[in-house]
Design an enzyme around this catalytic site. Sequence first.
Site, PDB file in Angstrom:
ATOM      1  N   GLU A  57     -64.859 104.113  47.405  1.00 22.94           N
ATOM      2  CA  GLU A  57     -66.197 103.493  47.467  1.00 22.94           C
ATOM      3  C   GLU A  57     -67.280 104.401  46.880  1.00 22.94           C
ATOM      4  O   GLU A  57     -68.372 104.507  47.412  1.00 22.94           O
ATOM      5  CB  GLU A  57     -66.564 103.119  48.924  1.00 22.94           C
ATOM      6  CG  GLU A  57     -66.048 101.775  49.349  1.00 22.94           C
ATOM      7  CD  GLU A  57     -66.334 100.708  48.311  1.00 22.94           C
ATOM      8  OE1 GLU A  57     -65.357 100.085  47.871  1.00 22.94           O
ATOM      9  OE2 GLU A  57     -67.489 100.536  47.903  1.00 22.94           O
TER      10      GLU A  57
HETATM   11  C1  LIG Z   1     -56.375 104.805  49.468  1.00 26.50           C
HETATM   12  C2  LIG Z   1     -57.252 104.380  48.337  1.00 26.50           C
HETATM   13  C3  LIG Z   1     -57.738 103.085  48.305  1.00 26.50           C
HETATM   14  C4  LIG Z   1     -58.530 102.661  47.237  1.00 26.50           C
HETATM   15  N1  LIG Z   1     -58.925 101.356  47.170  1.00 26.50           N
HETATM   16  C5  LIG Z   1     -59.514 100.900  46.026  1.00 26.50           C
HETATM   17  C6  LIG Z   1     -59.739  99.507  45.833  1.00 26.50           C
HETATM   18  O1  LIG Z   1     -59.438  98.679  46.693  1.00 26.50           O
HETATM   19  N2  LIG Z   1     -60.278  99.110  44.649  1.00 26.50           N
HETATM   20  C7  LIG Z   1     -60.616  99.983  43.667  1.00 26.50           C
HETATM   21  O2  LIG Z   1     -61.111  99.546  42.625  1.00 26.50           O
HETATM   22  N3  LIG Z   1     -60.412 101.312  43.824  1.00 26.50           N
HETATM   23  C8  LIG Z   1     -59.869 101.786  44.973  1.00 26.50           C
HETATM   24  N4  LIG Z   1     -59.622 103.127  45.141  1.00 26.50           N
HETATM   25  C9  LIG Z   1     -59.983 104.040  44.064  1.00 26.50           C
HETATM   26  C10 LIG Z   1     -61.189 104.890  44.401  1.00 26.50           C
HETATM   27  O3  LIG Z   1     -62.346 104.114  44.418  1.00 26.50           O
HETATM   28  C11 LIG Z   1     -61.223 106.037  43.366  1.00 26.50           C
HETATM   29  O4  LIG Z   1     -60.174 106.914  43.721  1.00 26.50           O
HETATM   30  C12 LIG Z   1     -62.561 106.733  43.331  1.00 26.50           C
HETATM   31  O5  LIG Z   1     -63.538 105.898  42.777  1.00 26.50           O
HETATM   32  C13 LIG Z   1     -62.522 108.043  42.527  1.00 26.50           C
HETATM   33  O6  LIG Z   1     -61.941 107.853  41.280  1.00 26.50           O
HETATM   34  P1  LIG Z   1     -60.744 108.835  40.821  1.00 26.50           P
HETATM   35  O7  LIG Z   1     -59.750 108.834  41.907  1.00 26.50           O
HETATM   36  O8  LIG Z   1     -60.329 108.442  39.485  1.00 26.50           O
HETATM   37  O9  LIG Z   1     -61.407 110.279  40.812  1.00 26.50           O
HETATM   38  P2  LIG Z   1     -62.259 110.924  39.609  1.00 26.50           P
HETATM   39  O10 LIG Z   1     -63.291 109.950  39.147  1.00 26.50           O
HETATM   40  O11 LIG Z   1     -61.341 111.510  38.632  1.00 26.50           O
HETATM   41  O12 LIG Z   1     -63.018 112.085  40.384  1.00 26.50           O
HETATM   42  C14 LIG Z   1     -62.388 113.314  40.789  1.00 26.50           C
HETATM   43  C15 LIG Z   1     -63.465 114.267  41.308  1.00 26.50           C
HETATM   44  O13 LIG Z   1     -64.434 114.516  40.276  1.00 26.50           O
HETATM   45  C16 LIG Z   1     -65.746 114.162  40.694  1.00 26.50           C
HETATM   46  N5  LIG Z   1     -66.470 113.517  39.607  1.00 26.50           N
HETATM   47  C17 LIG Z   1     -66.025 112.535  38.777  1.00 26.50           C
HETATM   48  N6  LIG Z   1     -67.005 112.187  37.920  1.00 26.50           N
HETATM   49  C18 LIG Z   1     -68.089 112.928  38.209  1.00 26.50           C
HETATM   50  C19 LIG Z   1     -69.425 113.002  37.699  1.00 26.50           C
HETATM   51  N7  LIG Z   1     -69.842 112.215  36.709  1.00 26.50           N
HETATM   52  N8  LIG Z   1     -70.275 113.895  38.238  1.00 26.50           N
HETATM   53  C20 LIG Z   1     -69.860 114.686  39.252  1.00 26.50           C
HETATM   54  N9  LIG Z   1     -68.622 114.661  39.783  1.00 26.50           N
HETATM   55  C21 LIG Z   1     -67.754 113.780  39.286  1.00 26.50           C
HETATM   56  C22 LIG Z   1     -65.541 113.184  41.845  1.00 26.50           C
HETATM   57  O14 LIG Z   1     -66.639 113.205  42.752  1.00 26.50           O
HETATM   58  C23 LIG Z   1     -64.254 113.701  42.493  1.00 26.50           C
HETATM   59  O15 LIG Z   1     -64.539 114.723  43.394  1.00 26.50           O
HETATM   60  C24 LIG Z   1     -58.872 103.579  46.229  1.00 26.50           C
HETATM   61  C25 LIG Z   1     -58.404 104.891  46.285  1.00 26.50           C
HETATM   62  C26 LIG Z   1     -57.598 105.283  47.316  1.00 26.50           C
HETATM   63  C27 LIG Z   1     -57.069 106.695  47.312  1.00 26.50           C
END
Ligand SMILES: Cc1cc2nc3c(=O)[nH]c(=O)nc-3n(C[C@H](O)[C@H](O)[C@H](O)COP(=O)(O)OP(=O)(O)OC[C@H]3O[C@@H](n4cnc5c(N)ncnc54)[C@H](O)[C@@H]3O)c2cc1C
Length: 591
Positions: free
Chosen positions: A438
């Site tokens: 989220e």
């Molecule tokens: C159990 C679970 C349920 C989920 N359910 C859903 C769902 O129902 N629907 C859905 O669409 N998604 C879902 N997600 C996905 C979730 O929303 C994403 O994991 C989340 O948005 C982060 O994306 P990412 O994992 O690719 O991390 P990344 O975007 O790769 O981020 C990794 C780290 O880098 C930091 N970071 C990234 N970009 C920036 C920036 N521009 N500036 C500063 N810091 C940054 C982040 O804060 C984080 O600490 C779920 C994930 C999990 C694990």
Amino acid sequence: MTMNERHYVPPLEDVRFLLEEVFDLGDVLGRDPYRDADIEVALAVLEQAGRFAADVLGPINAVGDAVGSHLVDGAVRTPPGFKDAYRRYCEAGWVGLDLPAQYGGQGLPLVVQAGVAEMVTGSCMAFSMLPLMGRAASRLLVGHAEAGLRDAIVPRLVSGEWTATICISEPQAGSDVGRISTRAAPRGDGSWALTGTKIFITYGDHDLAAQIIHMVLARTPGAPAGTRGLSLFIVPKFALTRDWVPGERNAATVARVEHKMGLKASPTCVLDLDGAQGFMVGGEGNGLKTMFDMVNVMRLETGIQGLAVGGAATAKALAYTEQRLQGGAAEAAPVPLIAHADVRRMLYTMRARVEAMRAMMFETALQLDLAVTAASEEERVAAREQAQWLLPICKAFFTATGFEVANLAVQCFGGHGYVSDAGVEQYVRDLRVASIYEGTNGIQAFDLVVRKLIGDEGRRYGEFVGRIRRDVGLTAHRDDMRGIRAAVVDGLGRIERVSAAYRALAPGQRRSAEGGAAAFLALAGRVASAWMWLRMAAVATGPSALHRRKRELAAFYAAYLMPEILALERQALPGAACVDGLDAGTLADYA
Ligand SMILES: Cc1cc2nc3c(=O)[nH]c(=O)nc-3n(C[C@H](O)[C@H](O)[C@H](O)COP(=O)(O)OP(=O)(O)OC[C@H]3O[C@@H](n4cnc5c(N)ncnc54)[C@H](O)[C@@H]3O)c2cc1C
């Protein structure tokens, strides 16, 4: 069943205190569209929710964790007990608690729904995520869907007969939503064909309901790059006929269910779309803006996950430390853990954190309700802006704080907390993800500082601190509240210094605010918590155990927890996070 053996203890006494003594619901209950609701109805609903959480959801939490959800022959099978719990949840009408009566909802305000959400989530977080998405999708569809689609889908989501998902994430598009590459092509009959892979989709498939409505962000032909090129589509698990009746299986299939740290009963799915039938909602290019109607509901509830699980862990730690005997003089009988100063420090910390979050949850939900019910347009706008300011704080501060609280609960249990029988290590594992999904907590901090604070030249922030100042003024005559009042005033001074420094930054210097944003959000969460303790202490003047506890915890919050803000102020100030001295290669070189 002893207190220690109970799966979940609903915090009904505290909820009643907050809604009857601390918050004034007069501008919400009895006003359109909540004309039929009064405080008795609200409290009766919350009591029923507490019973349901304790009796039906609490018992499936551990089995859900132990068994988990699995993919069997292309379909997800949920753990034992989930089907029955979901059926009973729907029959009792919990899904549509705050949704309009014309769609089968109960039309109650968010302030009631929020209290219910805490109990549903605290008793079984993995279960709570399913109905949450149905509610959030219903709100979106009521606001944006074309009438035929809306009337065919929303009543079924509200009854729980159908469920919904939110499909944003893709392998290359996590926080960076603008990189979404799922494509939507027009099929010439008003529907679209969607192709792409969505990952991490919560309840992307399951065996609890007849139909699943996926809310999917995708890109139309020729759409511009970035978030402006995104449109929102509903993609049903079973394709809809011209009369909106589910027919053939749609080309939306689950390729995998993730193995993960916690929330094992909640299936996290890879969803493949291979020319799947979809219907656009909200107009071309408006996808992200429209999706935010769903995301905002979910953001508050993701924050509530921190409160709820932290609260459930606190209740277990309180019961356990009262009964477990350890320590004391060698020649005397051992004393309960709760007698030891260090254990009390943990228990005081947990209660002080949780009860402040619960008050903040109601404050935020109330602002969201007032944005609908307040008498004048000016008041409605002010309430909406306050909610916008508070939402990223609730999401990030609650999830981080709830995790800290759950972790302290494990510490209170000692080794018995680390092994799974006590059920507290599950809280830590389940809750960890709430800081990630989220919108990660880092992204929330960016949103608070860069969009909400710097972006609107401090208007929302100004209203926030203005309201705190007014409450400080109202208690100026109360000598017994000197400690918590001084802590709030100190907090206001520190947050003012940091926010003034941010607002003074030239546009080219904003990166130094980004480095401090996490500390600023943590500071804002603590100042808001102290404000809540000030408000609770202001009315807790009686001799009851509850009122004595509130006064003591307010004093503890001021004396022991508020000093954390000294460090946070320094960390938040522009330039304190000096993280640009090393180029990426030098920083990453770890061999
Ligand atoms: C159990 C679970 C349920 C989920 N359910 C859903 C769902 O129902 N629907 C859905 O669409 N998604 C879902 N997600 C996905 C979730 O929303 C994403 O994991 C989340 O948005 C982060 O994306 P990412 O994992 O690719 O991390 P990344 O975007 O790769 O981020 C990794 C780290 O880098 C930091 N970071 C990234 N970009 C920036 C920036 N521009 N500036 C500063 N810091 C940054 C982040 O804060 C984080 O600490 C779920 C994930 C999990 C694990």
